[in-house]
Design a protein around this motif. Structure first.
Motif, PDB file in Angstrom:
ATOM      1  N   LEU A  63      37.263  70.553  54.830  1.00 47.70           N
ATOM      2  CA  LEU A  63      37.145  72.017  54.853  1.00 47.70           C
ATOM      3  C   LEU A  63      37.294  72.463  53.487  1.00 47.70           C
ATOM      4  O   LEU A  63      36.603  73.408  52.986  1.00 47.70           O
ATOM      5  CB  LEU A  63      38.179  72.716  55.965  1.00 47.70           C
ATOM      6  N   ILE A  64      38.455  72.136  52.920  1.00 43.98           N
ATOM      7  CA  ILE A  64      38.718  72.494  51.352  1.00 43.98           C
ATOM      8  C   ILE A  64      37.314  72.328  50.548  1.00 43.98           C
ATOM      9  O   ILE A  64      36.775  73.285  49.778  1.00 43.98           O
ATOM     10  CB  ILE A  64      39.860  72.061  50.849  1.00 43.98           C
ATOM     11  N   VAL A  65      37.114  70.851  50.753  1.00 47.88           N
ATOM     12  CA  VAL A  65      35.710  70.729  49.701  1.00 47.88           C
ATOM     13  C   VAL A  65      34.470  71.592  50.317  1.00 47.88           C
ATOM     14  O   VAL A  65      33.819  72.011  49.451  1.00 47.88           O
ATOM     15  CB  VAL A  65      35.256  69.249  49.895  1.00 47.88           C
ATOM     16  N   LEU A  66      34.339  71.663  51.566  1.00 43.63           N
ATOM     17  CA  LEU A  66      33.215  72.453  51.882  1.00 43.63           C
ATOM     18  C   LEU A  66      33.243  73.888  51.622  1.00 43.63           C
ATOM     19  O   LEU A  66      32.263  74.695  50.971  1.00 43.63           O
ATOM     20  CB  LEU A  66      33.306  72.697  53.496  1.00 43.63           C
ATOM     21  N   PHE A  67      34.501  74.596  51.673  1.00 44.47           N
ATOM     22  CA  PHE A  67      34.662  75.999  51.215  1.00 44.47           C
ATOM     23  C   PHE A  67      34.455  75.926  49.516  1.00 44.47           C
ATOM     24  O   PHE A  67      33.889  77.148  49.013  1.00 44.47           O
ATOM     25  CB  PHE A  67      35.982  76.742  51.521  1.00 44.47           C
ATOM     26  N   ALA A  68      35.071  74.953  48.872  1.00 50.36           N
ATOM     27  CA  ALA A  68      34.839  75.091  47.535  1.00 50.36           C
ATOM     28  C   ALA A  68      33.423  74.934  47.120  1.00 50.36           C
ATOM     29  O   ALA A  68      32.855  75.557  46.060  1.00 50.36           O
ATOM     30  CB  ALA A  68      35.719  73.822  46.805  1.00 50.36           C
ATOM     31  N   TRP A  69      32.776  73.980  47.707  1.00 51.40           N
ATOM     32  CA  TRP A  69      31.251  73.983  47.553  1.00 51.40           C
ATOM     33  C   TRP A  69      30.556  75.098  47.529  1.00 51.40           C
ATOM     34  O   TRP A  69      29.634  75.445  46.914  1.00 51.40           O
ATOM     35  CB  TRP A  69      30.892  72.574  48.247  1.00 51.40           C
ATOM     36  N   LEU A  70      30.649  75.754  48.786  1.00 53.15           N
ATOM     37  CA  LEU A  70      30.202  77.062  48.934  1.00 53.15           C
ATOM     38  C   LEU A  70      30.388  78.292  47.912  1.00 53.15           C
ATOM     39  O   LEU A  70      29.565  78.842  47.439  1.00 53.15           O
ATOM     40  CB  LEU A  70      30.540  77.513  50.376  1.00 53.15           C
ATOM     41  N   ALA A  71      31.872  78.106  47.720  1.00 54.21           N
ATOM     42  CA  ALA A  71      32.157  79.081  46.457  1.00 54.21           C
ATOM     43  C   ALA A  71      31.327  78.801  45.108  1.00 54.21           C
ATOM     44  O   ALA A  71      31.023  79.752  44.223  1.00 54.21           O
ATOM     45  CB  ALA A  71      33.678  79.349  46.327  1.00 54.21           C
ATOM     46  N   PHE A  72      31.370  77.480  44.893  1.00 54.74           N
ATOM     47  CA  PHE A  72      30.593  77.195  43.588  1.00 54.74           C
ATOM     48  C   PHE A  72      29.351  77.431  43.894  1.00 54.74           C
ATOM     49  O   PHE A  72      28.753  77.865  42.803  1.00 54.74           O
ATOM     50  CB  PHE A  72      30.745  75.385  43.329  1.00 54.74           C
ATOM     51  N   LEU A  73      28.610  77.271  44.846  1.00 53.41           N
ATOM     52  CA  LEU A  73      27.038  77.994  44.948  1.00 53.41           C
ATOM     53  C   LEU A  73      26.972  78.977  44.720  1.00 53.41           C
ATOM     54  O   LEU A  73      26.175  79.471  44.159  1.00 53.41           O
ATOM     55  CB  LEU A  73      26.518  77.216  46.115  1.00 53.41           C
ATOM     56  N   VAL A  74      27.640  79.889  45.563  1.00 54.17           N
ATOM     57  CA  VAL A  74      27.540  81.475  45.243  1.00 54.17           C
ATOM     58  C   VAL A  74      27.772  81.814  44.083  1.00 54.17           C
ATOM     59  O   VAL A  74      27.140  82.675  43.282  1.00 54.17           O
ATOM     60  CB  VAL A  74      28.436  82.071  46.364  1.00 54.17           C
ATOM     61  N   GLY A  75      29.059  81.375  43.329  1.00 52.51           N
ATOM     62  CA  GLY A  75      29.112  81.714  41.936  1.00 52.51           C
ATOM     63  C   GLY A  75      28.207  81.214  41.158  1.00 52.51           C
ATOM     64  O   GLY A  75      27.962  81.992  39.980  1.00 52.51           O
ATOM     65  N   SER A  76      27.614  80.258  40.953  1.00 53.64           N
ATOM     66  CA  SER A  76      26.614  79.657  40.109  1.00 53.64           C
ATOM     67  C   SER A  76      25.313  80.739  40.435  1.00 53.64           C
ATOM     68  O   SER A  76      24.858  80.994  39.263  1.00 53.64           O
ATOM     69  CB  SER A  76      26.191  78.391  40.404  1.00 53.64           C
ATOM     70  N   HIS A  77      24.871  81.182  41.664  1.00 56.40           N
ATOM     71  CA  HIS A  77      23.991  82.034  41.693  1.00 56.40           C
ATOM     72  C   HIS A  77      24.198  83.429  41.077  1.00 56.40           C
ATOM     73  O   HIS A  77      23.399  84.121  40.610  1.00 56.40           O
ATOM     74  CB  HIS A  77      23.485  82.218  43.180  1.00 56.40           C
ATOM     75  N   ALA A  78      25.510  83.834  41.296  1.00 52.90           N
ATOM     76  CA  ALA A  78      25.874  85.135  40.840  1.00 52.90           C
ATOM     77  C   ALA A  78      25.796  85.071  39.347  1.00 52.90           C
ATOM     78  O   ALA A  78      25.542  86.291  38.794  1.00 52.90           O
ATOM     79  CB  ALA A  78      27.345  85.454  41.175  1.00 52.90           C
ATOM     80  N   LEU A  79      26.298  84.169  38.631  1.00 52.38           N
ATOM     81  CA  LEU A  79      26.142  83.906  37.277  1.00 52.38           C
ATOM     82  C   LEU A  79      24.679  84.312  36.506  1.00 52.38           C
ATOM     83  O   LEU A  79      24.449  84.418  35.501  1.00 52.38           O
ATOM     84  CB  LEU A  79      26.831  82.659  36.546  1.00 52.38           C
ATOM     85  N   LYS A  80      23.589  83.872  37.644  1.00 53.22           N
ATOM     86  CA  LYS A  80      22.263  83.869  37.276  1.00 53.22           C
ATOM     87  C   LYS A  80      21.931  85.468  36.926  1.00 53.22           C
ATOM     88  O   LYS A  80      21.145  85.666  36.246  1.00 53.22           O
ATOM     89  CB  LYS A  80      21.445  83.232  38.105  1.00 53.22           C
ATOM     90  N   THR A  81      22.687  86.302  37.658  1.00 51.43           N
ATOM     91  CA  THR A  81      22.499  87.602  37.644  1.00 51.43           C
ATOM     92  C   THR A  81      23.145  88.429  36.607  1.00 51.43           C
ATOM     93  O   THR A  81      22.950  89.560  36.458  1.00 51.43           O
ATOM     94  CB  THR A  81      22.618  88.385  38.878  1.00 51.43           C
ATOM     95  N   ASP A  82      24.056  87.701  35.847  1.00 52.59           N
ATOM     96  CA  ASP A  82      24.925  88.508  34.869  1.00 52.59           C
ATOM     97  C   ASP A  82      23.979  88.807  33.632  1.00 52.59           C
ATOM     98  O   ASP A  82      23.332  88.058  32.991  1.00 52.59           O
ATOM     99  CB  ASP A  82      26.130  87.475  34.182  1.00 52.59           C
ATOM    100  N   SER A  83      24.194  90.125  33.262  1.00 49.50           N
ATOM    101  CA  SER A  83      23.314  90.645  32.289  1.00 49.50           C
ATOM    102  C   SER A  83      23.597  90.119  30.739  1.00 49.50           C
ATOM    103  O   SER A  83      22.834  90.187  29.999  1.00 49.50           O
ATOM    104  CB  SER A  83      23.349  92.240  32.304  1.00 49.50           C
ATOM    105  N   VAL A  84      24.813  90.008  30.712  1.00 48.77           N
ATOM    106  CA  VAL A  84      25.327  89.102  29.085  1.00 48.77           C
ATOM    107  C   VAL A  84      24.845  87.994  29.114  1.00 48.77           C
ATOM    108  O   VAL A  84      24.190  87.625  28.117  1.00 48.77           O
ATOM    109  CB  VAL A  84      26.812  89.269  29.331  1.00 48.77           C
ATOM    110  N   LEU A  85      24.814  87.112  30.197  1.00 55.15           N
ATOM    111  CA  LEU A  85      24.307  85.871  30.039  1.00 55.15           C
ATOM    112  C   LEU A  85      22.858  86.022  29.999  1.00 55.15           C
ATOM    113  O   LEU A  85      22.020  84.815  29.204  1.00 55.15           O
ATOM    114  CB  LEU A  85      24.654  84.777  31.267  1.00 55.15           C
ATOM    115  N   LEU A  86      22.128  86.790  30.515  1.00 53.94           N
ATOM    116  CA  LEU A  86      20.600  86.882  30.335  1.00 53.94           C
ATOM    117  C   LEU A  86      20.471  87.531  28.932  1.00 53.94           C
ATOM    118  O   LEU A  86      19.353  86.886  28.359  1.00 53.94           O
ATOM    119  CB  LEU A  86      19.955  87.873  31.404  1.00 53.94           C
TER     120      LEU A  86
END
Length: 132
Positions: A26-49
């Motif tokens: 469960l910890i691995v599953l939740f961490a993996w989902l948080a990582f996926l959402v976080g990596s997608h969220a960083l794609k929308t960051d205006s500074v990184l763009l």
């Protein structure tokens, strides 16, 4: 120094229990989902763009969408922790042979876990449709 060896033996004995592996999973599953959402969220960051670290093309988000996603991730974290707590309560009730309480705890643990996973999947679907 003997207590260190005994603690290691106790830890290895815990790895033989299915409850330990379920909690780790469960910890691995939740961490993996948080990582996926976080990596997608960083794609929308205006500074990184702006500094060209992200090559994705995403529409600009409004404040309402950002607040909604932020609150959703807070609820995801809250429900993930709640699920792990319910798993711990379930194991304790089973050890005490309190089967009625264990059944109720299992029901609520599954409900909280499914809700947490559905929030993360909804965020992933949102980012996949929002960004190209």
């Amino acid at each position: 120094m003997i207590w260190i060896i005994e603690d290691i033996k106790d830890a290895l004995a815990q790895l033989k229990r299915w409850q330990t592996w379920l909690a780790i999973g469960l910890i691995v599953l939740f961490a993996w989902l948080a990582f996926l959402v976080g990596s997608h969220a960083l794609k929308t960051d205006s500074v990184l763009l702006f500094i060209r670290h992200s090559a994705s093309t995403c529409r600009e988000m409004t404040n309402g969408v950002i607040i909604f996603l932020f609150c959703g991730m807070i609820f995801f974290l809250f429900l993930a922790l709640l699920t792990l707590g319910e798993l711990q309560r379930y194991v304790q009730f089973k050890q005490r042979r309190a089967y009625h309480q264990a059944r109720q705890t299992l029901f609520w643990g599954i409900a909280w876990g499914v809700t947490a996973i559905s929030i993360a999947i909804a965020a992933l679907v949102f980012f996949n449709t929002y960004c190209r």
